[in-house]
Design a protein around this motif. Structure first.
Motif, PDB file in Angstrom:
ATOM      1  N   THR A 351      -3.839  -4.624  11.499  1.00 30.35           N
ATOM      2  CA  THR A 351      -2.764  -5.315  11.702  1.00 30.35           C
ATOM      3  C   THR A 351      -2.558  -6.421  11.031  1.00 30.35           C
ATOM      4  OG1 THR A 351      -2.073  -4.026  13.779  1.00 30.35           O
ATOM      5  CG2 THR A 351      -0.955  -6.028  13.136  1.00 30.35           C
ATOM      6  N   GLU A 354      -2.903  -6.089   7.135  1.00 26.53           N
ATOM      7  CA  GLU A 354      -1.470  -6.043   6.190  1.00 26.53           C
ATOM      8  C   GLU A 354      -1.005  -7.194   5.641  1.00 26.53           C
ATOM      9  OE1 GLU A 354       0.482  -3.668   9.106  1.00 26.53           O
ATOM     10  OE2 GLU A 354      -0.516  -1.998   8.938  1.00 26.53           O
ATOM     11  N   ARG A 355      -1.200  -8.291   6.164  1.00 23.59           N
ATOM     12  CA  ARG A 355      -0.399  -9.435   5.670  1.00 23.59           C
ATOM     13  C   ARG A 355      -0.956 -10.100   4.507  1.00 23.59           C
ATOM     14  NH1 ARG A 355      -3.137 -14.252   7.148  1.00 23.59           N
ATOM     15  NH2 ARG A 355      -4.444 -14.044   8.819  1.00 23.59           N
ATOM     16  N   ALA A 378      -3.064   3.480   6.637  1.00 16.38           N
ATOM     17  CA  ALA A 378      -1.937   2.522   6.643  1.00 16.38           C
ATOM     18  C   ALA A 378      -1.917   1.586   5.735  1.00 16.38           C
ATOM     19  CB  ALA A 378      -2.005   2.021   8.267  1.00 16.38           C
ATOM     20  N   LEU A 379      -3.091   0.837   5.543  1.00 20.68           N
ATOM     21  CA  LEU A 379      -3.167  -0.217   4.282  1.00 20.68           C
ATOM     22  C   LEU A 379      -2.795   0.340   3.005  1.00 20.68           C
ATOM     23  CD1 LEU A 379      -6.418  -2.082   5.398  1.00 20.68           C
ATOM     24  CD2 LEU A 379      -4.031  -2.845   5.570  1.00 20.68           C
ATOM     25  N   ALA A 381      -0.943   2.795   2.426  1.00 17.38           N
ATOM     26  CA  ALA A 381       0.652   3.147   2.340  1.00 17.38           C
ATOM     27  C   ALA A 381       1.495   2.155   2.048  1.00 17.38           C
ATOM     28  CB  ALA A 381       0.849   3.625   3.640  1.00 17.38           C
ATOM     29  N   ARG A 382       1.065   0.821   2.434  1.00 13.94           N
ATOM     30  CA  ARG A 382       1.731  -0.495   2.087  1.00 13.94           C
ATOM     31  C   ARG A 382       1.175  -1.188   0.930  1.00 13.94           C
ATOM     32  NH1 ARG A 382       1.273   0.637   7.494  1.00 13.94           N
ATOM     33  NH2 ARG A 382       3.137   0.188   8.802  1.00 13.94           N
ATOM     34  N   GLY A 383       0.324  -0.457   0.074  1.00 16.77           N
ATOM     35  CA  GLY A 383      -0.098  -1.197  -0.916  1.00 16.77           C
ATOM     36  C   GLY A 383      -1.015  -2.163  -1.073  1.00 16.77           C
ATOM     37  N   HIS A 384      -1.797  -2.272  -0.088  1.00 15.98           N
ATOM     38  CA  HIS A 384      -2.662  -3.462   0.421  1.00 15.98           C
ATOM     39  C   HIS A 384      -4.001  -3.066  -0.282  1.00 15.98           C
ATOM     40  CE1 HIS A 384      -0.145  -5.905   2.621  1.00 15.98           C
ATOM     41  NE2 HIS A 384       0.323  -4.654   3.420  1.00 15.98           N
TER      42      HIS A 384
END
Length: 544
Positions: A351, A354-355, A378-379, A381-384
């Motif tokens: 979490t 992700e920032r 999850a990371l 999928a958010r392009g991180h």
């Protein structure tokens, strides 16, 4: 223009004749390379007049020490000023300093900003008095893999060159066996902001004299990479007077912790490179205002530090078994964790990660449990996750997924959140069972729409990866004909319509069970061809 040619010959320090005695001009790069140039092949140097970078390679110029160099007239000076050369490289040349001292002053008539000596041998000593008060346009001076007399004792030469050296901005003396740097020489470089002393033989005790009071007052970037430094605190004490230092590179030195010291790193330091230093723990104190910290390629097993201003942290190629808590770095935007021993990214850290803008954690022995694989997916999928995803993220455990790419591991709701499946299904099953029981007890036809209305909210969970079981209670015993059997098939049809809407993610539905439960402690599988009897409450996929 002949004067310009003579200058190029002088800058090239005329070499011995050889098989490749000519110049080659690359028009695209505006670069001209001359090999072993001599008087006989001087015609080829003409093409270098259109270059911005000129490189002279090879030659022994001792026989040109007596080459006549007269004072230039106005036309010659104008010709030199017309040259567009910005950078001159002299490589693999034996350089008599007496000749260099005579040629160097002609740079004052050119626009050359950068002068490089690569793999050269400087011979003898030059008469530098002609350079007294002489300024040059050269702002960057580099010596790589050169051999010369020790700097100690050459203070007079630096004094004659001081008018020029006081304006120099970048200086590199690399791979040249430098063991010391006299304090007086450092005081000459008043405007220098970048100093590269990599791959030399500097030791701990040589830093304090080199960076004495008044030396390198404007220095911002210092590289001491790959020297013979061993004491972390001695290095700190050696550079503490450089109050404008912003970037320090200590990589490839075998640094060790010392007894506690009162030394404080310059508060201006923002970038600190401690990679390849053999660290088994993070050495302290660290500069308080760091923004970039490179601790890669060490033997760190944990990183427990707090730096409120840190923005980039590089920890690749260590022995970390867990992700360091980034709560200690509120401004962090980059974290590299490649090639460690990390098996899982905890959900709370995911979490926080992700920032960040740039996270890499490739080539770790991942445990592809639900949380392990799910966090990485999850990371991504958010392009991180940066370069390396998905090909460099593989599972080491559990055995069923060993060798799999993390991206391919299924992390459906049913597999990873079974508790979340049981509660809503139980409610749905109870409602459907109650509806069936009421219909039977009242001995009147059930309204198909009523049963579907009760089931529809739970059927909407199918796209989320839930499996579905329908338990139907019948007081008359297993295998009897249910009066709302047509409703059951419509429910099943609805389920598969939901699946079809999912596109290619059809694996989200694991099982469809249709079980009739009676008061005789038996259950009947209505979808099995033979009507197989089941033990009560032994119903997939709930596993009760």
């Amino acid at each position: 223009m002949s004067v310009a040619v003579l200058l190029l010959l002088g800058l090239g320090l005329l070499g011995a004749e050889g098989r490749r005695n000519r110049c080659y001009f690359n028009r695209t790069q505006e670069r001209c390379v001359c090999y072993n140039l001599s008087e006989e092949t001087v015609d080829s140097i003409i093409q270098c007049l259109a270059a911005t970078v000129v490189e002279f390679r090879g030659g022994d110029v001792e026989k040109y020490i007596g080459f006549p160099i007269r004072k230039l007239d106005d036309s010659a000076i104008e010709a030199l000023g017309s040259l567009i050369i910005k950078k001159v490289i002299i490589a693999d040349v034996l350089v008599p300093e007496i000749l260099l001292a005579r040629v160097l002053r002609f740079f004052s008539y050119t626009h050359v900003k950068e002068l490089v000596f690569d793999s050269c041998v400087f011979q003898g000593s030059g008469d530098w008095h002609e350079m007294d008060g002489q300024s040059l346009p050269i702002l960057s001076l580099s010596f790589n893999n050169v051999t010369s007399a020790p700097l100690m004792g050459n203070e007079q030469a630096f004094s004659s060159l001081s008018t020029w050296l006081e304006t120099l901005q970048e200086l590199a003396v690399t791979s040249s066996h430098v063991t010391s740097l006299p304090c007086a020489i450092g005081k000459v470089f008043r405007a220098l902001h970048t100093l590269d002393l990599a791959q030399n033989s500097l030791e701990d005790g040589s830093l304090t004299p080199a960076f004495c009071q008044g030396a390198f007052p404007q220095l911002q970037v210092l590289s001491l990479q790959h020297n013979n430094l061993t004491s972390y605190h001695s290095v700190c004490e050696g550079v503490e007077l450089l109050q404008g230092l912003q970037n320090l590179n200590l990589s490839q030195n075998k640094l060790m912790a010392d007894p506690s010291s009162s030394c404080q790193w310059p508060a201006s330091l923002r970038i600190f490179n401690l990679s390849h230093t053999g660290l088994e723990e993070v050495l302290t104190p660290l500069p308080p205002n760091l923004e970039v910290l490179d601790l890669s390629h060490n033997h760190l097993r944990a990183v427990d530090i707090s730096l409120s201003s840190l923005k980039k942290l590089f920890l690749s190629q260590n022995l970390l078994q867990a992700v360091p808590s980034i709560r200690n770095y509120p401004l962090l935007d980059t974290l590299h964790l490649d090639n460690n021993s990390i098996s899982e990214l905890p959900q709370d850290e995911v979490t926080l990660l992700e920032r960040l803008q740039d996270v890499t954690a490739a080539n770790n022995p991942y445990n592809c449990s639900c949380s392990g694989a799910g966090g990485l997916q999850a990371l991504a999928a958010r392009g991180h996750l940066g370069q390396g995803w998905p090909q460099d993220y593989t599972c080491q455990s559990p055995p069923g997924y060993q060798g799999w790419r993390v991206a391919a591991v299924p992390v459906s709701v049913l597999r990873c959140h079974r508790a979340a499946v049981v509660a809503p299904l139980c409610v749905a099953l109870a409602l459907l069972g109650l509806a069936g029981a009421l219909c039977l007890l009242k001995a009147r036809p059930c309204h198909r729409e009523k049963v579907l209305e009760l089931a529809r909210p739970q059927l909407a969970l199918v796209p989320l990866g839930y499996s579905v079981s329908l338990l139907l209670w019948d007081p008359h015993g297993p295998g009897t004909q249910l009066p709302f059997q047509s409703v059951i098939w419509q429910v099943i049809d609805t389920i598969f319509q939901e699946l079809e809407a999912l596109g290619d993610d059809k694996q989200s539905l694991k099982t469809v069970s249709l079980v009739q439960v009676s008061t005789h402690d038996k259950a009947w599988d209505l979808l099995h061809p033979d009507g197989r009897a089941l033990q009560v409450m032994d119903v997939t996929p709930l596993g009760l």
